[in-house]
Design a protein around this motif. Structure first.
Motif, PDB file in Angstrom:
ATOM      1  N   SER A   1       0.838  -1.196   0.000  1.00 20.22           N
ATOM      2  CA  SER A   1       0.000   0.000   0.000  1.00 20.22           C
ATOM      3  C   SER A   1       0.876   1.251   0.000  1.00 20.22           C
ATOM      4  O   SER A   1       0.371   2.357   0.040  1.00 20.22           O
ATOM      5  CB  SER A   1      -0.921   0.014   1.218  1.00 20.22           C
ATOM      6  OG  SER A   1      -0.153  -0.030   2.402  1.00 20.22           O
ATOM      7  N   SER A   2       2.196   1.042  -0.027  1.00 17.79           N
ATOM      8  CA  SER A   2       3.133   2.161  -0.004  1.00 17.79           C
ATOM      9  C   SER A   2       4.522   1.649  -0.348  1.00 17.79           C
ATOM     10  O   SER A   2       4.764   0.454  -0.368  1.00 17.79           O
ATOM     11  CB  SER A   2       3.157   2.804   1.378  1.00 17.79           C
ATOM     12  OG  SER A   2       3.601   1.857   2.331  1.00 17.79           O
ATOM     13  N   SER A   3       5.437   2.565  -0.569  1.00 24.04           N
ATOM     14  CA  SER A   3       6.820   2.156  -0.809  1.00 24.04           C
ATOM     15  C   SER A   3       7.398   1.606   0.486  1.00 24.04           C
ATOM     16  O   SER A   3       6.899   1.884   1.582  1.00 24.04           O
ATOM     17  CB  SER A   3       7.651   3.343  -1.282  1.00 24.04           C
ATOM     18  OG  SER A   3       7.893   4.219  -0.203  1.00 24.04           O
ATOM     19  N   VAL A   4       8.450   0.835   0.384  1.00 24.53           N
ATOM     20  CA  VAL A   4       9.095   0.246   1.557  1.00 24.53           C
ATOM     21  C   VAL A   4       9.520   1.336   2.542  1.00 24.53           C
ATOM     22  O   VAL A   4       9.425   1.161   3.750  1.00 24.53           O
ATOM     23  CB  VAL A   4      10.300  -0.626   1.125  1.00 24.53           C
ATOM     24  CG1 VAL A   4      11.070  -1.118   2.332  1.00 24.53           C
ATOM     25  CG2 VAL A   4       9.831  -1.801   0.287  1.00 24.53           C
TER      26      VAL A   4
ATOM     27  N   ASP B   1       0.917  -0.521  11.838  1.00 28.52           N
ATOM     28  CA  ASP B   1      -0.532  -0.711  11.872  1.00 28.52           C
ATOM     29  C   ASP B   1      -1.207   0.077  10.747  1.00 28.52           C
ATOM     30  O   ASP B   1      -2.157   0.819  10.948  1.00 28.52           O
ATOM     31  CB  ASP B   1      -1.034  -0.255  13.242  1.00 28.52           C
ATOM     32  CG  ASP B   1      -2.270  -0.995  13.711  1.00 28.52           C
ATOM     33  OD1 ASP B   1      -2.739  -1.895  12.992  1.00 28.52           O
ATOM     34  OD2 ASP B   1      -2.760  -0.653  14.793  1.00 28.52           O
ATOM     35  N   ASP B   2      -0.690  -0.101   9.540  1.00 29.27           N
ATOM     36  CA  ASP B   2      -1.079   0.693   8.370  1.00 29.27           C
ATOM     37  C   ASP B   2      -2.424   0.237   7.808  1.00 29.27           C
ATOM     38  O   ASP B   2      -2.588  -0.915   7.427  1.00 29.27           O
ATOM     39  CB  ASP B   2       0.000   0.551   7.296  1.00 29.27           C
ATOM     40  CG  ASP B   2      -0.096   1.567   6.190  1.00 29.27           C
ATOM     41  OD1 ASP B   2      -1.102   2.291   6.116  1.00 29.27           O
ATOM     42  OD2 ASP B   2       0.860   1.641   5.394  1.00 29.27           O
TER      43      ASP B   2
ATOM     44  N   THR C   1       6.039   5.895  10.779  1.00 28.39           N
ATOM     45  CA  THR C   1       7.082   5.002  10.276  1.00 28.39           C
ATOM     46  C   THR C   1       8.040   4.677  11.418  1.00 28.39           C
ATOM     47  O   THR C   1       8.116   5.404  12.419  1.00 28.39           O
ATOM     48  CB  THR C   1       7.876   5.640   9.121  1.00 28.39           C
ATOM     49  OG1 THR C   1       8.626   6.746   9.630  1.00 28.39           O
ATOM     50  CG2 THR C   1       6.965   6.063   7.972  1.00 28.39           C
ATOM     51  N   PHE C   2       8.784   3.605  11.250  1.00 29.62           N
ATOM     52  CA  PHE C   2       9.800   3.235  12.238  1.00 29.62           C
ATOM     53  C   PHE C   2      10.802   4.375  12.415  1.00 29.62           C
ATOM     54  O   PHE C   2      11.185   4.699  13.534  1.00 29.62           O
ATOM     55  CB  PHE C   2      10.515   1.949  11.801  1.00 29.62           C
ATOM     56  CG  PHE C   2      11.585   1.519  12.763  1.00 29.62           C
ATOM     57  CD1 PHE C   2      11.244   0.773  13.880  1.00 29.62           C
ATOM     58  CD2 PHE C   2      12.911   1.859  12.561  1.00 29.62           C
ATOM     59  CE1 PHE C   2      12.227   0.379  14.782  1.00 29.62           C
ATOM     60  CE2 PHE C   2      13.888   1.470  13.451  1.00 29.62           C
ATOM     61  CZ  PHE C   2      13.558   0.721  14.569  1.00 29.62           C
ATOM     62  N   GLN C   3      11.208   4.989  11.293  1.00 30.09           N
ATOM     63  CA  GLN C   3      12.186   6.076  11.359  1.00 30.09           C
ATOM     64  C   GLN C   3      11.665   7.259  12.169  1.00 30.09           C
ATOM     65  O   GLN C   3      12.411   7.868  12.941  1.00 30.09           O
ATOM     66  CB  GLN C   3      12.573   6.536   9.945  1.00 30.09           C
ATOM     67  CG  GLN C   3      13.385   5.533   9.148  1.00 30.09           C
ATOM     68  CD  GLN C   3      12.539   4.395   8.560  1.00 30.09           C
ATOM     69  OE1 GLN C   3      11.313   4.416   8.581  1.00 30.09           O
ATOM     70  NE2 GLN C   3      13.210   3.362   8.067  1.00 30.09           N
TER      71      GLN C   3
END
Length: 188
Positions: free
Chosen positions: A13-16, A22-23, A88-90
């Motif tokens: 559903s998105s780029s890596v 929980d997208d 995001t994790f970042q």
């Protein structure tokens, strides 16, 4: 009697680089195209007696595009990431580096206010172990990649930190055979 359970990580559903905790976003155009390309290869999944999906839009859309008409299963939802949901994790690591380190090191921790990793793995394993065994049935479920990772940890009885070492690529099926509490990873 044994059961065959195939888990299929949904299309993207998105780029890596934009993967979020929980997208809930639906498939993007690249994800739709990914599914269209693999329909001939994965069309045999429609022969499964039972067809499920995680409740997210992208899992349902992937299943529908493959002709599965899957039924959403709440137990197959992504790990509840609490206040980190949608980030995001970042982003989270930049704001809360110590908290992220603690979360990665301790599978019982839930500093985000959501679900600990071990509880998530147990939830997914519980779903596997409550599938009805009636002859040699085949179950297919389109899931979040995290659900596939959790299922692999559960089936292989691997230490929880191995969860972080598993890549579940979109539209790459993983199959388990057996019965509740006695699963094997099956290479087809």
């Amino acid at each position: 009697m044994h059961l065959r359970v195939t888990l299929l990580p949904a299309a993207r559903s998105s780029s890596v680089l934009d993967v979020r905790f929980d997208d809930e976003r639906p498939l993007d155009s690249a994800g739709w195209q990914e599914v269209q390309r693999v329909v001939p290869v994965l069309s045999s999944l429609a022969a499964a007696q039972l067809r499920y999906c995680s409740p997210s839009a992208r899992c349902r859309q992937t299943g529908d595009l493959l002709g599965l008409s899957p039924i959403a299963q709440p137990a197959l939802r992504d790990c509840d990431m609490g206040r980190w949901r949608g980030r995001t994790f970042q982003e989270v690591a930049a704001r809360e580096p110590r908290t992220v380190d603690a979360w990665l090191a301790d599978p019982w921790s839930a500093p985000h206010g959501g679900e600990p990793l071990l509880a998530f793995i147990s939830r997914v394993g519980g779903w596997l172990d409550t599938r009805p065994v009636d002859g040699d049935d085949w179950v297919v479920a389109v899931t979040e990649p995290s659900v596939v990772r959790a299922a692999l940890c559960y089936v292989l009885r691997s230490p929880p930190h191995s969860y972080w070492r598993i890549d579940a690529h979109p539209l790459s099926p993983v199959t388990f055979t057996g019965r509740p509490g006695q699963w094997c990873l099956s290479f087809e």
